[in-house]
Write a protein that holds these residues in place. Structure first.
Motif, PDB file in Angstrom:
ATOM      1  N   PHE A  27       3.624  24.803 -41.291  1.00  0.00           N
ATOM      2  CA  PHE A  27       5.036  25.175 -41.277  1.00  0.00           C
ATOM      3  C   PHE A  27       5.506  25.434 -39.846  1.00  0.00           C
ATOM      4  N   LEU A  28       4.714  26.197 -39.093  1.00  0.00           N
ATOM      5  CA  LEU A  28       5.079  26.502 -37.706  1.00  0.00           C
ATOM      6  C   LEU A  28       5.158  25.241 -36.860  1.00  0.00           C
ATOM      7  N   LEU A  29       4.205  24.357 -37.023  1.00  0.00           N
ATOM      8  CA  LEU A  29       4.184  23.115 -36.244  1.00  0.00           C
ATOM      9  C   LEU A  29       5.388  22.239 -36.582  1.00  0.00           C
ATOM     10  N   ILE A  30       5.682  22.080 -37.860  1.00  0.00           N
ATOM     11  CA  ILE A  30       6.828  21.269 -38.265  1.00  0.00           C
ATOM     12  C   ILE A  30       8.134  21.899 -37.791  1.00  0.00           C
ATOM     13  N   TYR A  31       8.247  23.230 -37.933  1.00  0.00           N
ATOM     14  CA  TYR A  31       9.449  23.930 -37.480  1.00  0.00           C
ATOM     15  C   TYR A  31       9.642  23.722 -35.981  1.00  0.00           C
ATOM     16  N   LEU A  32       8.575  23.857 -35.218  1.00  0.00           N
ATOM     17  CA  LEU A  32       8.647  23.698 -33.764  1.00  0.00           C
ATOM     18  C   LEU A  32       9.058  22.276 -33.382  1.00  0.00           C
ATOM     19  N   ILE A  33       8.497  21.291 -34.026  1.00  0.00           N
ATOM     20  CA  ILE A  33       8.834  19.900 -33.724  1.00  0.00           C
ATOM     21  C   ILE A  33      10.305  19.623 -34.034  1.00  0.00           C
ATOM     22  N   ILE A  34      10.768  20.086 -35.192  1.00  0.00           N
ATOM     23  CA  ILE A  34      12.171  19.871 -35.563  1.00  0.00           C
ATOM     24  C   ILE A  34      13.093  20.609 -34.602  1.00  0.00           C
ATOM     25  N   TRP A  35      12.763  21.856 -34.254  1.00  0.00           N
ATOM     26  CA  TRP A  35      13.606  22.643 -33.355  1.00  0.00           C
ATOM     27  C   TRP A  35      13.698  21.981 -31.979  1.00  0.00           C
ATOM     28  N   ILE A  36      12.578  21.540 -31.444  1.00  0.00           N
ATOM     29  CA  ILE A  36      12.578  20.873 -30.138  1.00  0.00           C
ATOM     30  C   ILE A  36      13.386  19.581 -30.207  1.00  0.00           C
ATOM     31  N   GLY A  37      13.239  18.842 -31.298  1.00  0.00           N
ATOM     32  CA  GLY A  37      14.004  17.606 -31.462  1.00  0.00           C
ATOM     33  C   GLY A  37      15.510  17.858 -31.447  1.00  0.00           C
ATOM     34  N   PHE A  38      15.960  18.849 -32.201  1.00  0.00           N
ATOM     35  CA  PHE A  38      17.387  19.182 -32.213  1.00  0.00           C
ATOM     36  C   PHE A  38      17.839  19.698 -30.851  1.00  0.00           C
ATOM     37  N   TYR A  39      17.029  20.510 -30.206  1.00  0.00           N
ATOM     38  CA  TYR A  39      17.377  21.048 -28.894  1.00  0.00           C
ATOM     39  C   TYR A  39      17.556  19.927 -27.881  1.00  0.00           C
ATOM     40  N   LEU A  40      16.615  19.004 -27.832  1.00  0.00           N
ATOM     41  CA  LEU A  40      16.705  17.895 -26.879  1.00  0.00           C
ATOM     42  C   LEU A  40      17.899  16.989 -27.189  1.00  0.00           C
ATOM     43  N   TYR A  41      18.150  16.764 -28.467  1.00  0.00           N
ATOM     44  CA  TYR A  41      19.290  15.930 -28.853  1.00  0.00           C
ATOM     45  C   TYR A  41      20.602  16.560 -28.391  1.00  0.00           C
ATOM     46  N   PHE A  42      20.813  17.825 -28.701  1.00  0.00           N
ATOM     47  CA  PHE A  42      22.070  18.470 -28.334  1.00  0.00           C
ATOM     48  C   PHE A  42      22.196  18.671 -26.830  1.00  0.00           C
ATOM     49  N   ARG A  43      21.088  18.861 -26.144  1.00  0.00           N
ATOM     50  CA  ARG A  43      21.133  18.946 -24.685  1.00  0.00           C
ATOM     51  C   ARG A  43      21.550  17.606 -24.093  1.00  0.00           C
ATOM     52  N   SER A  44      21.036  16.521 -24.648  1.00  0.00           N
ATOM     53  CA  SER A  44      21.409  15.189 -24.188  1.00  0.00           C
ATOM     54  C   SER A  44      22.890  14.921 -24.458  1.00  0.00           C
ATOM     55  N   GLU A  45      23.363  15.308 -25.637  1.00  0.00           N
ATOM     56  CA  GLU A  45      24.768  15.114 -25.976  1.00  0.00           C
ATOM     57  C   GLU A  45      25.678  15.920 -25.049  1.00  0.00           C
ATOM     58  N   SER A  46      25.280  17.138 -24.723  1.00  0.00           N
ATOM     59  CA  SER A  46      26.115  17.947 -23.824  1.00  0.00           C
ATOM     60  C   SER A  46      26.142  17.364 -22.416  1.00  0.00           C
ATOM     61  N   LYS A  47      25.031  16.772 -21.975  1.00  0.00           N
ATOM     62  CA  LYS A  47      25.029  16.114 -20.661  1.00  0.00           C
ATOM     63  C   LYS A  47      25.981  14.920 -20.652  1.00  0.00           C
ATOM     64  N   LYS A  48      25.971  14.141 -21.723  1.00  0.00           N
ATOM     65  CA  LYS A  48      26.874  12.996 -21.821  1.00  0.00           C
ATOM     66  C   LYS A  48      28.332  13.447 -21.797  1.00  0.00           C
ATOM     67  N   LEU A  49      28.630  14.486 -22.565  1.00  0.00           N
ATOM     68  CA  LEU A  49      30.014  14.999 -22.602  1.00  0.00           C
ATOM     69  C   LEU A  49      30.433  15.529 -21.235  1.00  0.00           C
ATOM     70  N   ASN A  50      29.545  16.232 -20.555  1.00  0.00           N
ATOM     71  CA  ASN A  50      29.863  16.744 -19.223  1.00  0.00           C
ATOM     72  C   ASN A  50      30.100  15.622 -18.219  1.00  0.00           C
ATOM     73  N   GLU A  51      29.286  14.557 -18.313  1.00  0.00           N
ATOM     74  CA  GLU A  51      29.491  13.425 -17.426  1.00  0.00           C
ATOM     75  C   GLU A  51      30.836  12.756 -17.688  1.00  0.00           C
ATOM     76  N   GLU A  52      31.212  12.626 -18.956  1.00  0.00           N
ATOM     77  CA  GLU A  52      32.507  12.036 -19.294  1.00  0.00           C
ATOM     78  C   GLU A  52      33.655  12.909 -18.814  1.00  0.00           C
ATOM     79  N   LEU A  53      33.485  14.217 -18.935  1.00  0.00           N
ATOM     80  CA  LEU A  53      34.523  15.125 -18.420  1.00  0.00           C
ATOM     81  C   LEU A  53      34.660  15.030 -16.901  1.00  0.00           C
ATOM     82  N   ASN A  54      33.538  14.915 -16.213  1.00  0.00           N
ATOM     83  CA  ASN A  54      33.567  14.800 -14.757  1.00  0.00           C
ATOM     84  C   ASN A  54      34.223  13.488 -14.301  1.00  0.00           C
TER      85      ASN A  54
END
Length: 137
Positions: free
Chosen positions: A107-134
């Motif tokens: 459970f811990l391993l799966i939770y960690l993998i999913i959490w990291i996946g969502f974190y990296l995805y949303f971090r990437s999306e925020s970088k794209k949005l910031n670049e478009e704003l700039n």
């Protein structure tokens, strides 16, 4: 409240769908001729309840007054507590030390993998949005 109700219905229906798929898998691959009605109902209700709380608890991440670590902690505690109560209560996880420890570790391993996946995805999306704003400036 509208979002909560919508996610609740989606989670319950998804949990019911998974319960039916698992029942088909047990019949098809397990070469089972008959099923216990009580076990089917118990497992189906457990699956629907899991679908519900796994779809509703991400609402913690939409509370802007909480920091990410607080959102994650609340989500993790809620999900893990409810999941393990159901799993041990229904019998998905046997009351044996090795089975319990292996389940918790998985459970811990799966939770960690999913959490990291969502974190990296949303971090990437925020970088794209910031670049478009700039580029607009």
């Amino acid at each position: 409240m509208k979002t909560f109700l919508f996610r609740s219905m989606v989670g319950i229906f998804f949990g019911a769908f998974l319960a039916i798929l698992m029942t088909f898998a047990v019949i098809w691959f397990g070469d089972v001729q008959t099923l216990s009605g009580n076990a089917f109902i118990r497992n189906s209700i457990g699956s629907m309840f899991c679908g519900w709380f796994f779809s509703v608890t991400p609402l913690y991440f939409e509370i802007p007054t909480l920091k990410l670590w607080q959102q994650t902690l609340l989500h993790f505690l809620t999900v893990s507590l409810l999941y393990f109560i159901i799993s041990f209560g229904i019998g998905w996880i046997p009351f044996q030390l090795t089975a319990a420890l292996l389940s918790i570790l998985s459970f811990l391993l799966i939770y960690l993998i999913i959490w990291i996946g969502f974190y990296l995805y949303f971090r990437s999306e925020s970088k794209k949005l910031n670049e478009e704003l700039n580029q607009l400036q």
